[in-house]
Motif scaffolding. Structure first.
Motif, short mmCIF file in Angstrom:
data_model
loop_
_atom_site.label_atom_id
_atom_site.label_comp_id
_atom_site.label_asym_id
_atom_site.label_seq_id
_atom_site.Cartn_x
_atom_site.Cartn_y
_atom_site.Cartn_z
N PHE A 189 0.82 -1.21 0.00
CA PHE A 189 0.00 0.00 0.00
C PHE A 189 0.86 1.26 0.00
O PHE A 189 0.53 2.25 -0.63
N ARG A 190 1.97 1.25 0.70
CA ARG A 190 2.82 2.45 0.80
C ARG A 190 3.73 2.61 -0.41
O ARG A 190 4.07 3.71 -0.78
N ARG A 191 4.15 1.51 -1.01
CA ARG A 191 5.13 1.58 -2.09
C ARG A 191 4.51 1.62 -3.48
O ARG A 191 5.22 1.59 -4.47
N GLY A 192 3.21 1.61 -3.56
CA GLY A 192 2.56 1.68 -4.86
C GLY A 192 2.63 0.39 -5.65
O GLY A 192 2.59 0.40 -6.87
N SER A 193 2.75 -0.74 -4.96
CA SER A 193 2.84 -2.04 -5.64
C SER A 193 1.54 -2.45 -6.31
O SER A 193 1.54 -3.31 -7.19
N ILE A 194 0.45 -1.87 -5.88
CA ILE A 194 -0.84 -2.17 -6.49
C ILE A 194 -1.17 -0.97 -7.38
O ILE A 194 -1.49 0.11 -6.87
N PRO A 195 -1.07 -1.13 -8.68
CA PRO A 195 -1.27 0.00 -9.58
C PRO A 195 -2.61 0.70 -9.35
O PRO A 195 -3.65 0.06 -9.25
N GLY A 196 -2.55 2.01 -9.22
CA GLY A 196 -3.76 2.80 -9.06
C GLY A 196 -4.33 2.82 -7.65
O GLY A 196 -5.39 3.39 -7.42
N VAL A 197 -3.65 2.18 -6.69
CA VAL A 197 -4.16 2.11 -5.32
C VAL A 197 -3.17 2.78 -4.39
O VAL A 197 -1.99 2.44 -4.37
N SER A 198 -3.64 3.75 -3.63
CA SER A 198 -2.77 4.44 -2.68
C SER A 198 -3.05 3.96 -1.26
O SER A 198 -4.04 3.29 -0.99
N PHE A 199 -2.15 4.34 -0.37
CA PHE A 199 -2.21 3.91 1.02
C PHE A 199 -3.55 4.23 1.69
O PHE A 199 -4.07 3.43 2.45
N ASP A 200 -4.12 5.38 1.38
CA ASP A 200 -5.36 5.78 2.04
C ASP A 200 -6.59 5.03 1.51
O ASP A 200 -7.69 5.23 1.99
#
Length: 188
Positions: free
Chosen positions: A106-117
């Motif tokens: 979630f913090r490193r942007g490993s899921i494209p288009g998904v942010s930590f919040d």
């Protein structure tokens, strides 16, 4: 209440696994089979209905909400051996579930288009039925440092057992130990 289950690999409370592999289905399988269980009534669906359930109807969604794409499930157990506080046991169960995990995706942007919040959580707690009204859900929610909590579901579960000793100095009213099980569903 009647629930519909797929005929592919079924598990029922108090029943062994019923495995209907594709090779053993007769050509004319009945549309449904019903049998009674002490706590409810189960309906086994015929092959065509079973495939509808497996392939994505509303009934196949299980415990993850359509509002959340499930990534993983964390599980934990919590105890309150002294003081007889079910909320303390539930908070410990949730801490146990999340304490051995790190979620860098979630913090490193490993899921494209998904942010930590955008992290979402659903919490399911197994709590002894007689203690469910004593549970402080808001205190349990405070265990989670981040993520939007979509819901907290409390179901019959957990355990009340003897701790083997009553320690008045620790707030004991009796020798009961409360145990809670937690499942934390994490997604976005």
């Amino acid at each position: 209440m009647t629930e519909c289950y797929s005929l592919l690999n079924l598990r029922f409370p108090s029943f062994p696994v019923i495995d209907f592999g594709a090779k053993i289905f007769p050509k004319r399988f009945p549309k449904s089979i019903s049998f009674s269980h002490p706590s409810s009534k189960f309906q086994l669906c015929g092959i065509s209905r079973a495939m509808e359930v497996v392939e994505g109807s509303e009934e196949s969604k299980g415990s993850s909400s359509p509002l959340m794409k499930l990534l993983f499930v964390e599980m934990g157990v919590g105890y309150d051996q002294h003081g007889q506080d079910i909320t303390v046991a539930a908070m410990r169960a949730c801490r146990d579930a999340i304490s051995s995990n790190s979620i860098p995706a979630f913090r490193r942007g490993s899921i494209p288009g998904v942010s930590f919040d955008q992290m979402k959580l659903q919490i399911k707690l197994g709590v002894p039925h007689s203690l469910q009204n004593s549970l402080d859900i808001e205190k349990v929610k405070s265990v989670f440092p981040y993520g939007e909590i979509l819901n907290v579901e409390v179901v019959d579960g957990g355990l009340i057992c003897s701790s083997g000793v009553l320690v008045e100095e620790m707030g004991d009213k009796n020798d009961d130990c409360y145990i809670v099980n937690a499942a934390v569903y994490v997604g976005y």
